[in-house]
Enzyme design. Structure first.
Site, PDB file in Angstrom:
ATOM      1  N   PRO A 208       0.813  -1.224   0.000  1.00 22.47           N
ATOM      2  CG  PRO A 208      -0.750  -1.540   1.693  1.00 22.47           C
ATOM      3  CD  PRO A 208       0.562  -2.043   1.193  1.00 22.47           C
TER       4      PRO A 208
ATOM      5  CD  GLU B 180       0.575  -6.806  11.108  1.00 21.62           C
ATOM      6  OE1 GLU B 180       0.067  -5.706  10.836  1.00 21.62           O
ATOM      7  OE2 GLU B 180      -0.072  -7.875  11.146  1.00 21.62           O
TER       8      GLU B 180
ATOM      9  NE  ARG C  20      -6.572  -5.407 -21.641  1.00 24.00           N
ATOM     10  CZ  ARG C  20      -6.704  -4.216 -22.215  1.00 24.00           C
ATOM     11  NH1 ARG C  20      -5.985  -3.202 -21.793  1.00 24.00           N
ATOM     12  NH2 ARG C  20      -7.555  -4.047 -23.207  1.00 24.00           N
TER      13      ARG C  20
ATOM     14  CG  ASP D 197      -7.500   0.331 -22.178  1.00 21.47           C
ATOM     15  OD1 ASP D 197      -8.613   0.295 -21.653  1.00 21.47           O
ATOM     16  OD2 ASP D 197      -6.446  -0.020 -21.658  1.00 21.47           O
TER      17      ASP D 197
HETATM   18  N1  4GX Z   1      -1.414  -2.816  -3.186  1.00 18.39           N
HETATM   19  N2  4GX Z   1      -1.094  -5.513   0.633  1.00 18.39           N
HETATM   20  C1  4GX Z   1       1.145  -6.499   0.859  1.00 18.39           C
HETATM   21  C2  4GX Z   1       2.064  -6.955   3.115  1.00 18.39           C
HETATM   22  C3  4GX Z   1       3.147  -5.976   2.904  1.00 18.39           C
HETATM   23  C4  4GX Z   1       3.215  -4.779   3.624  1.00 18.39           C
HETATM   24  C5  4GX Z   1       4.266  -3.921   3.412  1.00 18.39           C
HETATM   25  C6  4GX Z   1       5.099  -5.448   1.797  1.00 18.39           C
HETATM   26  C7  4GX Z   1       5.230  -4.273   2.515  1.00 18.39           C
HETATM   27  C8  4GX Z   1      -1.402  -4.011  -1.342  1.00 18.39           C
HETATM   28  C9  4GX Z   1      -2.060  -2.997  -2.054  1.00 18.39           C
HETATM   29  C10 4GX Z   1      -1.791  -4.512  -0.025  1.00 18.39           C
HETATM   30  C11 4GX Z   1      -1.345  -5.742   2.043  1.00 18.39           C
HETATM   31  C12 4GX Z   1      -0.131  -6.421   0.036  1.00 18.39           C
HETATM   32  C13 4GX Z   1      -0.040  -5.779   2.822  1.00 18.39           C
HETATM   33  N3  4GX Z   1       4.100  -6.300   2.010  1.00 18.39           N
HETATM   34  N4  4GX Z   1      -0.372  -4.389  -2.089  1.00 18.39           N
HETATM   35  N5  4GX Z   1       0.863  -6.768   2.259  1.00 18.39           N
HETATM   36  N6  4GX Z   1      -3.137  -2.312  -1.679  1.00 18.39           N
HETATM   37  O1  4GX Z   1      -2.730  -4.010   0.537  1.00 18.39           O
HETATM   38  O2  4GX Z   1      -0.366  -3.670  -3.210  1.00 18.39           O
END
Ligand code: 4GX
Length: 248
Positions: free
Chosen positions: A89, A116, A154, A169
């Protein structure tokens, strides 16, 4: 294009075996390999996570298995230096332009996180990119990894049968799509717009363009790129202003 995905849930990737992506793989346009992070642990319990230094809730993914996995991938895939993508995120938002940029690469490695988070040294020492698929929190990086593969693939020549549909698109021009219809001409009292049955190709083209402009103004005005609009668009927009709020 070569794509390697590192995950603790290899079984989650069956969606990449079907439909457009599955066919692209069968046809050799895409070479996707899924790597089980636990295969790169060295302890008896195949442990991929551990308690956070400094304390606090939850677990953190360990650094060594990710480095060992990426070393193994690089050894097997000689050639161009890969982009190494961490999904999180905190990453750069995935857009049409980011997906097209990734599609130009010969080799991508995608690291899927859980818990986490991941030991910061993975981000610093391994990742070249950190990408987010949206402002919400998921339980793991597997769906984001598949979203990135879908969105980038794509743009690879031949993956989507009709290249015109990629060019037209929604986000290519900063305009949302127009409404689509097929038979029957009337269903439970809802008729297909008359113009689409008229055979008047230029009127149909103009109607579709006006629909795209209207929808974008109504739903996603942030997408409209003023510089991409032509003379006809401005004329259509003037007509839309008058009709604003009216249903088609
Ligand atoms: N867009 N998540 C990854 C664990 C995490 C946390 C920090 C690496 C660093 C998400 C999103 C997403 C939840 C995937 C936490 N990994 N990933 N995960 N939105 O919410 O890409």
């Amino acid at each position: 294009m070569k794509i390697d995905i590192v995950t603790i849930f290899p079984e989650a990737f069956t969606p990449l075996q079907v439909s457009v992506i599955g066919r692209a793989r069968e046809r050799g346009l895409l070479d996707v390999r899924i790597w089980d992070l636990r295969d790169f642990t060295t302890d008896r319990h195949r442990q991929v996570d551990d308690a956070p230094y400094g304390g606090g809730a939850g677990m953190v993914m360990k650094v060594e298995p990710f480095f060992a996995a990426v070393d193994a991938i690089r050894a097997q895939r000689a050639g161009a230096t890969p982009r190494v993508i961490l999904t999180s995120p905190q990453g750069r938002p995935l857009t049409h332009d980011v997906a097209r940029e990734l599609a130009r690469e010969k080799h991508l490695i995608i690291l899927c996180g859980h818990y986490e988070g991941i030991d910061e040294r993975v981000r610093e020492g391994l990742a070249t990119d950190e990408i987010s698929v949206g402002d919400y929190v998921l339980t793991g990086g597997e769906l984001p990894a598949m979203v990135i593969v879908e969105a980038a693939a794509r743009f690879i020549a031949g993956v989507v049968g009709d290249a015109a549909s990629v060019a037209a698109d929604s986000f290519a021009e900063g305009l949302l799509d127009y409404p689509h219809y097929t038979r029957p001409p009337e269903f439970r009292g809802r008729r297909v717009p008359e113009v689409l049955l008229s055979g008047h190709h230029d009127a149909i083209r103009r109607w579709r363009r006006a629909q795209r402009l209207q929808r974008t103004l109504d739903r996603r005005p942030d997408l409209l790129k003023a510089e991409a609009l032509g003379e006809e668009d401005h004329r259509l927009l003037e007509d839309l202003d008058v009709d604003a709020g009216e249903s088609p």
